[in-house]
Design a protein around this motif. Structure first.
Motif, PDB file in Angstrom:
ATOM      1  N   ILE A  49       0.838  -1.202   0.000  1.00 62.91           N
ATOM      2  CA  ILE A  49       0.000   0.000   0.000  1.00 62.91           C
ATOM      3  C   ILE A  49       0.874   1.253   0.000  1.00 62.91           C
ATOM      4  O   ILE A  49       0.622   2.199  -0.749  1.00 62.91           O
ATOM      5  CB  ILE A  49      -0.968  -0.014   1.200  1.00 62.91           C
ATOM      6  CG1 ILE A  49      -1.952  -1.183   1.050  1.00 62.91           C
ATOM      7  CG2 ILE A  49      -1.712   1.326   1.310  1.00 62.91           C
ATOM      8  CD1 ILE A  49      -2.762  -1.483   2.287  1.00 62.91           C
ATOM      9  N   VAL A  52       2.218   2.363  -3.408  1.00 68.42           N
ATOM     10  CA  VAL A  52       1.348   3.092  -4.331  1.00 68.42           C
ATOM     11  C   VAL A  52       1.787   4.553  -4.401  1.00 68.42           C
ATOM     12  O   VAL A  52       1.691   5.198  -5.447  1.00 68.42           O
ATOM     13  CB  VAL A  52      -0.132   2.989  -3.901  1.00 68.42           C
ATOM     14  CG1 VAL A  52      -1.020   3.900  -4.737  1.00 68.42           C
ATOM     15  CG2 VAL A  52      -0.616   1.536  -3.970  1.00 68.42           C
ATOM     16  N   TYR A  53       2.323   5.064  -3.292  1.00 68.86           N
ATOM     17  CA  TYR A  53       2.650   6.481  -3.176  1.00 68.86           C
ATOM     18  C   TYR A  53       4.145   6.787  -3.131  1.00 68.86           C
ATOM     19  O   TYR A  53       4.554   7.887  -3.486  1.00 68.86           O
ATOM     20  CB  TYR A  53       1.967   7.061  -1.933  1.00 68.86           C
ATOM     21  CG  TYR A  53       0.480   6.847  -2.000  1.00 68.86           C
ATOM     22  CD1 TYR A  53      -0.316   7.637  -2.839  1.00 68.86           C
ATOM     23  CD2 TYR A  53      -0.127   5.815  -1.305  1.00 68.86           C
ATOM     24  CE1 TYR A  53      -1.679   7.422  -2.940  1.00 68.86           C
ATOM     25  CE2 TYR A  53      -1.494   5.593  -1.400  1.00 68.86           C
ATOM     26  CZ  TYR A  53      -2.259   6.393  -2.221  1.00 68.86           C
ATOM     27  OH  TYR A  53      -3.603   6.162  -2.346  1.00 68.86           O
ATOM     28  N   ASN A  72      -3.470  10.244   1.593  1.00 72.87           N
ATOM     29  CA  ASN A  72      -3.737  10.143   0.156  1.00 72.87           C
ATOM     30  C   ASN A  72      -4.881   9.192  -0.182  1.00 72.87           C
ATOM     31  O   ASN A  72      -5.340   9.161  -1.323  1.00 72.87           O
ATOM     32  CB  ASN A  72      -2.473   9.649  -0.572  1.00 72.87           C
ATOM     33  CG  ASN A  72      -1.304  10.565  -0.369  1.00 72.87           C
ATOM     34  OD1 ASN A  72      -1.381  11.746  -0.649  1.00 72.87           O
ATOM     35  ND2 ASN A  72      -0.212  10.024   0.137  1.00 72.87           N
ATOM     36  N   LEU A  73      -5.317   8.413   0.787  1.00 70.82           N
ATOM     37  CA  LEU A  73      -6.335   7.393   0.542  1.00 70.82           C
ATOM     38  C   LEU A  73      -7.742   7.962   0.626  1.00 70.82           C
ATOM     39  O   LEU A  73      -7.992   8.894   1.400  1.00 70.82           O
ATOM     40  CB  LEU A  73      -6.202   6.267   1.569  1.00 70.82           C
ATOM     41  CG  LEU A  73      -4.955   5.413   1.483  1.00 70.82           C
ATOM     42  CD1 LEU A  73      -4.814   4.548   2.738  1.00 70.82           C
ATOM     43  CD2 LEU A  73      -4.994   4.535   0.242  1.00 70.82           C
ATOM     44  N   PRO A  74      -8.660   7.384  -0.127  1.00 72.53           N
ATOM     45  CA  PRO A  74     -10.070   7.760   0.048  1.00 72.53           C
ATOM     46  C   PRO A  74     -10.495   7.505   1.498  1.00 72.53           C
ATOM     47  O   PRO A  74     -10.041   6.537   2.118  1.00 72.53           O
ATOM     48  CB  PRO A  74     -10.811   6.823  -0.912  1.00 72.53           C
ATOM     49  CG  PRO A  74      -9.786   6.382  -1.905  1.00 72.53           C
ATOM     50  CD  PRO A  74      -8.476   6.380  -1.173  1.00 72.53           C
ATOM     51  N   LEU A  77     -11.380   4.122   3.088  1.00 69.82           N
ATOM     52  CA  LEU A  77     -10.339   3.105   3.297  1.00 69.82           C
ATOM     53  C   LEU A  77      -9.507   3.355   4.551  1.00 69.82           C
ATOM     54  O   LEU A  77      -8.756   2.471   4.972  1.00 69.82           O
ATOM     55  CB  LEU A  77      -9.401   3.051   2.081  1.00 69.82           C
ATOM     56  CG  LEU A  77     -10.009   2.626   0.759  1.00 69.82           C
ATOM     57  CD1 LEU A  77      -8.969   2.703  -0.350  1.00 69.82           C
ATOM     58  CD2 LEU A  77     -10.581   1.216   0.862  1.00 69.82           C
ATOM     59  N   VAL A 135      -7.758  -2.805  -0.292  1.00 67.99           N
ATOM     60  CA  VAL A 135      -7.285  -1.444  -0.563  1.00 67.99           C
ATOM     61  C   VAL A 135      -6.788  -1.337  -2.006  1.00 67.99           C
ATOM     62  O   VAL A 135      -7.164  -0.407  -2.733  1.00 67.99           O
ATOM     63  CB  VAL A 135      -6.205  -1.014   0.441  1.00 67.99           C
ATOM     64  CG1 VAL A 135      -5.529   0.279   0.015  1.00 67.99           C
ATOM     65  CG2 VAL A 135      -6.808  -0.875   1.835  1.00 67.99           C
ATOM     66  N   LEU A 136      -5.966  -2.266  -2.425  1.00 72.01           N
ATOM     67  CA  LEU A 136      -5.427  -2.198  -3.788  1.00 72.01           C
ATOM     68  C   LEU A 136      -6.534  -2.296  -4.828  1.00 72.01           C
ATOM     69  O   LEU A 136      -6.528  -1.573  -5.825  1.00 72.01           O
ATOM     70  CB  LEU A 136      -4.364  -3.282  -4.009  1.00 72.01           C
ATOM     71  CG  LEU A 136      -3.086  -3.129  -3.175  1.00 72.01           C
ATOM     72  CD1 LEU A 136      -2.133  -4.286  -3.463  1.00 72.01           C
ATOM     73  CD2 LEU A 136      -2.413  -1.792  -3.410  1.00 72.01           C
ATOM     74  N   SER A 138      -9.668  -1.386  -4.391  1.00 76.52           N
ATOM     75  CA  SER A 138     -10.400  -0.122  -4.334  1.00 76.52           C
ATOM     76  C   SER A 138      -9.674   0.999  -5.063  1.00 76.52           C
ATOM     77  O   SER A 138     -10.296   1.930  -5.567  1.00 76.52           O
ATOM     78  CB  SER A 138     -10.646   0.304  -2.881  1.00 76.52           C
ATOM     79  OG  SER A 138     -11.501  -0.612  -2.242  1.00 76.52           O
ATOM     80  N   LEU A 139      -8.341   0.910  -5.100  1.00 77.34           N
ATOM     81  CA  LEU A 139      -7.537   1.914  -5.790  1.00 77.34           C
ATOM     82  C   LEU A 139      -7.363   1.589  -7.277  1.00 77.34           C
ATOM     83  O   LEU A 139      -6.653   2.292  -7.999  1.00 77.34           O
ATOM     84  CB  LEU A 139      -6.162   2.047  -5.131  1.00 77.34           C
ATOM     85  CG  LEU A 139      -6.157   2.558  -3.685  1.00 77.34           C
ATOM     86  CD1 LEU A 139      -4.757   2.503  -3.114  1.00 77.34           C
ATOM     87  CD2 LEU A 139      -6.719   3.975  -3.610  1.00 77.34           C
TER      88      LEU A 139
END
Length: 145
Positions: A49, A52-53, A72-74, A77, A135-136, A138-139
């Motif tokens: 996770i 991702v950033y 940075n996450l919605p 989440l 999470v992944l 959802s992204l």
């Protein structure tokens, strides 16, 4: 520009494979091996996770990094990722203990873990991998095993 997909995929595969090792160790009654692999699975689930950033650090406790990227996450989440932070922080010390034991007490890693320790760590690793997948996905970064 940073393209995260290779690092995300790499960390994902590590998390999945260490979880498999933890399950196999548990089935053999290898409590130390279960805890060691569960810790590494959870660590890499968090790092997938984080990746991702940004590129994750080499730390065995990436919980602080995970907290930093949470902004940075919605919003929907953040509860899940907060749960992963707790898991990773709880299991991080087990990396050293499952490798070196408790030298100050004269205990090797094989002498400090029992079935209950292994069950707890394995359950946490399974949850960590579930959170990572959720999470992944959802992204929009669904990665196949």
């Amino acid at each position: 520009m940073y393209d995260p997909i290779d690092e995300v995929n790499y960390r994902y595969r590590l998390a999945i494979n260490y979880l498999r090792e933890a399950n196999e160790a548990f089935s053999r009654g290898d409590w130390r091996g279960t805890v060691a692999a569960a810790q590494l699975s959870s660590e890499n689930a968090a790092k997938a996770i984080i990746a991702v950033y940004r590129i994750p650090s080499w730390s065995h406790d990436p919980s602080g990094e995970l907290e930093e990227v949470m902004v940075n996450l919605p919003r929907d989440l953040t509860g899940l990722v907060s749960e992963l932070v707790v898991i990773v922080r709880r299991l991080a010390p087990e990396h050293g203990r499952s490798t070196y034991g408790e030298p100050e007490r004269g205990l090797t890693p094989w002498e400090i873990y029992g079935r209950g320790d292994a069950e707890t760590a394995l359950g946490m690793a399974r949850r960590a991998v579930d959170i990572m997948r959720t999470v992944l996905k959802s992204l929009g970064l669904e990665i196949s095993d």
